[in-house]
Scaffold this motif. Structure first.
Motif, PDB file in Angstrom:
ATOM      1  N   GLU A   1      -5.735   3.243   7.291  1.00 11.47           N
ATOM      2  CA  GLU A   1      -7.009   2.534   7.645  1.00 11.47           C
ATOM      3  C   GLU A   1      -6.813   0.908   6.971  1.00 11.47           C
ATOM      4  O   GLU A   1      -7.068  -0.247   7.604  1.00 11.47           O
ATOM      5  CB  GLU A   1      -8.263   3.063   7.377  1.00 11.47           C
ATOM      6  CG  GLU A   1      -8.458   4.206   8.367  1.00 11.47           C
ATOM      7  CD  GLU A   1     -10.097   4.553   8.227  1.00 11.47           C
ATOM      8  OE1 GLU A   1     -10.966   3.808   7.773  1.00 11.47           O
ATOM      9  OE2 GLU A   1     -10.497   5.883   8.612  1.00 11.47           O
ATOM     10  N   LEU A   2      -6.658   0.834   5.737  1.00  5.76           N
ATOM     11  CA  LEU A   2      -6.527  -0.249   4.992  1.00  5.76           C
ATOM     12  C   LEU A   2      -5.383  -1.153   5.424  1.00  5.76           C
ATOM     13  O   LEU A   2      -5.583  -2.382   5.618  1.00  5.76           O
ATOM     14  CB  LEU A   2      -6.345   0.010   3.433  1.00  5.76           C
ATOM     15  CG  LEU A   2      -6.157  -1.305   2.536  1.00  5.76           C
ATOM     16  CD1 LEU A   2      -7.470  -2.225   2.670  1.00  5.76           C
ATOM     17  CD2 LEU A   2      -6.061  -0.843   1.164  1.00  5.76           C
TER      18      LEU A   2
ATOM     19  N   GLN B   1     -14.056   3.212   0.563  1.00 12.00           N
ATOM     20  CA  GLN B   1     -13.310   2.346  -0.296  1.00 12.00           C
ATOM     21  C   GLN B   1     -12.305   1.519   0.601  1.00 12.00           C
ATOM     22  O   GLN B   1     -11.959   0.222   0.103  1.00 12.00           O
ATOM     23  CB  GLN B   1     -12.545   3.684  -1.082  1.00 12.00           C
ATOM     24  CG  GLN B   1     -13.424   3.924  -2.115  1.00 12.00           C
ATOM     25  CD  GLN B   1     -12.930   5.062  -2.833  1.00 12.00           C
ATOM     26  OE1 GLN B   1     -11.721   5.661  -2.855  1.00 12.00           O
ATOM     27  NE2 GLN B   1     -13.604   5.417  -4.163  1.00 12.00           N
ATOM     28  N   ALA B   2     -11.839   2.076   1.631  1.00 12.81           N
ATOM     29  CA  ALA B   2     -10.660   1.202   2.524  1.00 12.81           C
ATOM     30  C   ALA B   2     -11.485  -0.055   2.989  1.00 12.81           C
ATOM     31  O   ALA B   2     -10.893  -1.023   3.053  1.00 12.81           O
ATOM     32  CB  ALA B   2     -10.189   2.028   3.432  1.00 12.81           C
ATOM     33  N   SER B   3     -12.580   0.189   3.491  1.00 17.40           N
ATOM     34  CA  SER B   3     -13.373  -1.161   3.950  1.00 17.40           C
ATOM     35  C   SER B   3     -13.758  -1.817   3.012  1.00 17.40           C
ATOM     36  O   SER B   3     -13.772  -3.121   3.158  1.00 17.40           O
ATOM     37  CB  SER B   3     -14.872  -0.234   4.420  1.00 17.40           C
ATOM     38  OG  SER B   3     -14.743   0.620   5.646  1.00 17.40           O
TER      39      SER B   3
ATOM     40  N   ARG C   1      -6.524  -2.620   8.957  1.00 19.42           N
ATOM     41  CA  ARG C   1      -7.590  -3.555   8.653  1.00 19.42           C
ATOM     42  C   ARG C   1      -6.958  -4.935   8.146  1.00 19.42           C
ATOM     43  O   ARG C   1      -7.204  -6.039   8.622  1.00 19.42           O
ATOM     44  CB  ARG C   1      -8.672  -3.223   7.770  1.00 19.42           C
ATOM     45  CG  ARG C   1      -9.441  -2.087   8.239  1.00 19.42           C
ATOM     46  CD  ARG C   1     -10.586  -1.739   7.348  1.00 19.42           C
ATOM     47  NE  ARG C   1     -11.470  -0.653   7.914  1.00 19.42           N
ATOM     48  CZ  ARG C   1     -12.685  -0.865   8.152  1.00 19.42           C
ATOM     49  NH1 ARG C   1     -12.995  -2.147   8.284  1.00 19.42           N
ATOM     50  NH2 ARG C   1     -13.531   0.118   8.541  1.00 19.42           N
ATOM     51  N   LEU C   2      -6.015  -4.831   7.106  1.00 17.72           N
ATOM     52  CA  LEU C   2      -5.303  -5.962   6.427  1.00 17.72           C
ATOM     53  C   LEU C   2      -4.501  -6.520   7.398  1.00 17.72           C
ATOM     54  O   LEU C   2      -4.343  -7.900   7.791  1.00 17.72           O
ATOM     55  CB  LEU C   2      -4.665  -5.717   5.108  1.00 17.72           C
ATOM     56  CG  LEU C   2      -5.712  -5.233   3.985  1.00 17.72           C
ATOM     57  CD1 LEU C   2      -4.653  -4.997   2.926  1.00 17.72           C
ATOM     58  CD2 LEU C   2      -6.592  -6.338   3.767  1.00 17.72           C
TER      59      LEU C   2
ATOM     60  N   LEU D   1     -11.862  -2.648  -0.017  1.00 15.10           N
ATOM     61  CA  LEU D   1     -10.749  -3.138  -0.271  1.00 15.10           C
ATOM     62  C   LEU D   1     -10.177  -4.172   0.792  1.00 15.10           C
ATOM     63  O   LEU D   1      -9.413  -5.004   0.286  1.00 15.10           O
ATOM     64  CB  LEU D   1      -9.784  -2.105  -0.657  1.00 15.10           C
ATOM     65  CG  LEU D   1      -9.503  -1.376  -2.033  1.00 15.10           C
ATOM     66  CD1 LEU D   1      -8.466  -0.413  -2.072  1.00 15.10           C
ATOM     67  CD2 LEU D   1      -9.340  -2.367  -3.254  1.00 15.10           C
ATOM     68  N   ALA D   2     -10.350  -3.855   2.045  1.00 22.62           N
ATOM     69  CA  ALA D   2     -10.064  -4.864   2.960  1.00 22.62           C
ATOM     70  C   ALA D   2     -10.739  -6.348   2.789  1.00 22.62           C
ATOM     71  O   ALA D   2     -10.222  -7.298   2.997  1.00 22.62           O
ATOM     72  CB  ALA D   2     -10.314  -4.334   4.490  1.00 22.62           C
TER      73      ALA D   2
ATOM     74  N   ILE E   1       0.979  -1.276   0.109  1.00 29.84           N
ATOM     75  CA  ILE E   1       0.033  -0.112   0.081  1.00 29.84           C
ATOM     76  C   ILE E   1       0.872   1.073   0.162  1.00 29.84           C
ATOM     77  O   ILE E   1       1.648   1.459   0.811  1.00 29.84           O
ATOM     78  CB  ILE E   1      -0.837   0.199   1.130  1.00 29.84           C
ATOM     79  CG1 ILE E   1      -1.691  -1.296   1.342  1.00 29.84           C
ATOM     80  CG2 ILE E   1      -1.941   1.433   1.287  1.00 29.84           C
ATOM     81  CD1 ILE E   1      -2.331  -1.562   2.600  1.00 29.84           C
TER      82      ILE E   1
END
Length: 432
Positions: A16-17, A336-338, A20-21, A340-341, A7
């Protein structure tokens, strides 16, 4: 072999991504997650106008990437992306130099299976003559701190003066979007706070703030029922509002509009328009638009490479059923981060990826301690207009939600408690 996810960009969405990942795929060993950023710390970009005015101490609200990576099972790499080899699935990072120009971290190459670009945006001065040389911008913490120091320097010089001359300061802000409007209100508050702490050779009424907007009203991207109350509040605070006024040239001590009007200003801030970082337009064959944003599909994959995703301000993502792209807003990057996770987990499993649809949850504008205005939108409530204390509470909650995504409930609660305790032992405005 472990799936490698890189990332690039540690802004609100990218961080955030990665968090989460890391908590899911990284913790289980399903994938290795690497976050790349040019800085060692993160501060939420919507707070930069408060850093500029001095009402927020950036060193207290910053997050350290190295520590966040340790706590959330991902790796952090300091560096700036300088190149891409799509065939070999590698990115190049430029060497990082220290303050004296010596190499701190060498140039290097990182390999990926999935690449996510989340490098955000910078202010667009539209090539206006003199803007880059004479205006300050608020894209980064360093730029916001530079503005604050220059503001404080004016007050310190005036404070040291021995004459009876009436001291004044004039600030011109180009762009009456959210950043420009919120900065104007914070500066009005800063003028009163600085005087209260004894730096009173410049009286609050002698800080002249001019907000210049090329469009017909302040907050042109938001509904008129929000911009109307904001306009009235700013006028009550003594801010000079100039709409339908495009700036054609910036000099060392003034701005000149297209109609020839000269606006004297000792501090000039450009807060109009955005564009993605310039290096994206030259990046190994990926499709970009006129403001350097990467063109993406509704899955957030770039149009020419399914292994590369982009989101947030640096991505031009279509809104289904319209001829417009998703607006460059913090809530879009969060959504979008949510997505993509989930998508990157599905990609590793070889499953079909979901598509992104933008949901507008409304807009909130903070006018420092004086007021807040906005609307909340949802399936149950429709659109609800908010003003005053309630709107201010919802505005503050946006930052707490960002912290919750990064720290979890318990640590965010501790941060809130520590902030409340610290208010009694610190000045209300940063004075250095």
């Amino acid at each position: 072999m472990t799936h490698r996810i890189i990332i690039v960009g540690g802004g609100a969405g990218g961080l955030e991504l990665a968090t989460r990942l890391g908590k899911t795929l990284g913790k289980r060993g399903t994938a290795s997650i690497t976050l790349v950023d040019t800085n060692l710390t993160h501060i939420w970009k919507p707070l930069l106008h408060e850093v500029a005015a001095g009402s927020l101490n950036s060193s207290e609200d910053e997050l350290n990437y190295v520590a966040q990576a340790k706590w959330n099972h991902f790796e952090f790499q300091l560096g700036r992306m300088s190149g891409l080899d799509r065939e070999q699935k590698k990115i190049q990072l430029a060497a990082t130099l220290d303050e004296e120009g010596r190499e701190l971290v060498p140039a290097r190459v990182l390999s990926y299976d999935s690449l996510v670009i989340a490098v955000g945006s910078t202010t667009n001065d539209f090539g206006t003559e003199g803007a880059a040389q004479h205006c300050l911008f608020l894209d980064t913490r360093k730029q916001a701190e530079r503005f604050h120091q220059q503001l404080l320097n004016h007050y310190l010089r005036a404070h040291a003066g021995q004459t009876d001359t009436v001291e004044q300061i004039s600030v011109a802000i180009v762009g009456a979007g959210a950043t420009g409007v919120e900065l104007a209100a914070e500066l009005h508050n800063a003028a009163h706070e600085l005087a209260a702490y004894g730096l009173d050779r410049i009286k609050p009424e002698n800080m002249h703030i001019t907000l210049i907007e090329a469009g017909p009203r302040v907050l042109p991207a938001l509904p008129e029922r929000i911009s109307g109350p904001v306009h009235k509040t700013l006028e009550k605070l003594g801010v000079t509002l100039m709409t339908n006024s495009a700036v054609s040239e910036v000099t060392a001590d003034s701005l000149i509009t297209s109609s020839g009007q000269v606006i004297p200003a000792s501090l000039k801030v450009w807060a109009a328009g955005i564009r993605a970082p310039a290096f994206l337009k030259d990046i190994d064959g990926l499709e970009t638009n006129r403001i350097n944003q990467l063109q993406v599909l509704p899955t957030l994959q770039t149009t020419r490479d399914e292994n590369i995703f982009a989101f947030g301000d640096c991505a031009a993502c279509p809104q289904p059923g319209t001829d417009r792209n998703v607006p460059p807003r913090a809530q879009a990057a969060h959504q979008q981060a949510s997505l993509l996770a989930k998508s990157l987990k599905l990609r590793i499993e070889g499953k079909t990826l979901p598509t992104y649809t933008y949901t507008d949850y409304g807009s909130l504008i903070s006018l420092s301690r004086f007021s807040a205005v906005g609307n909340l939108m949802g399936n149950l409530t429709g659109s609800v207009m908010l003003e005053g204390w309630l709107a201010r509470m919802f505005y503050v909650s946006l930052y707490r939600m960002h912290q919750m995504a990064l720290y979890g409930f318990f640590r965010t609660a501790m941060l809130m408690l520590g902030s409340k305790i610290g208010r009694g032992t610190e000045p209300r405005l940063k004075l250095h």
